[in-house]
Design a protein around this motif. Structure first.
Motif: not given
Length: 218
Positions: A80-81, A83-84, A87, A95, A112-115, A127, A129
């Motif tokens: 998650k770190d 991805a954030d 992002y 992007y 909305d977010k990246l994985i 992700f 879009s």
């Protein structure tokens, strides 16, 4: 000038600096293989689904940077770190997306977010879009992925990796892979000395991007 803009986020992790060291380099140092799936609903572009698989060297660097507990793998919180961080770092660069209709840029919503995932020792980013406004498939609509800093090379190794789900009747899909010399010749009137001296300071690198082109009649 864009160079150095993303470097201000380098405190997040060394990965950010790796993505955007365009002030020192003007050719790719990070490589990724990509897949793009365009979803069409009711003859309108509904969503773009991106998958990027990064090269072993860059992936190993990410592993070292984000493996906080030192177990030589990335757990859910560490992914998650990653991805954030990506992002936030790519926000100013759309992007890396290129979407046009009849040659005019199409505005896209931020995902909305990246994985992030780590499979077979390679970093994978996924992700979705969507267009900001309705995007009907009329005329010629192009989709691509490119890094305006020239630091990251994102490649679609097979034409089948640029796909359309729900392509309407009367529309044709093709993959366009520009020849660099031809692209420069065709755009000579709009290219300046600044581009050749510092290609990272503008977005003209999009002329070299592989594109999924959908052409619809009527």
């Amino acid at each position: 000038m864009r160079k150095g803009r993303a470097l201000t986020a380098a405190t997040a992790a060394g990965m950010v600096a790796l993505f955007f060291q365009a002030d020192a380099y003007s050719h790719p140092h990070v490589f990724a293989e990509a897949r793009l799936d365009v979803t069409v609903e009711n003859d309108n572009v509904a969503a773009l689904h991106h998958v990027w698989r990064f090269d072993d060297l860059f992936s190993s660097t990410v592993l070292v940077e984000f493996d906080k507990n030192g177990d030589m793998k990335l757990d859910a919180d560490e992914l998650k770190d990653v991805a954030d961080t990506v992002y936030a770092s790519l926000a100013d660069f759309g992007y890396f997306q290129l979407v046009t209709r009849d040659g005019k840029d199409v505005a896209m919503q931020a995902p909305d977010k990246l994985i992030a995932d780590f499979v077979d020792n390679q970093l994978i980013i996924l992700f979705e879009s969507k267009p900001k406004d309705a995007l009907p498939l009329k005329g010629t609509v192009d989709f691509g992925v490119y890094d305006p800093t020239f630091y990251t090379a994102i490649d679609f190794t097979e034409d089948e990796y640029m796909a359309v789900d729900g392509l309407p009747l009367g529309c044709q899909r093709s993959v366009v892979r520009p020849d660099p010399d031809e692209a420069i010749a065709q755009n000579q009137s709009t290219l300046t000395d600044a581009f050749f001296n510092d290609p990272t300071g503008n977005d003209m690198s999009k002329i070299f991007a592989t594109r999924l082109e959908v052409t619809c009649q009527g």
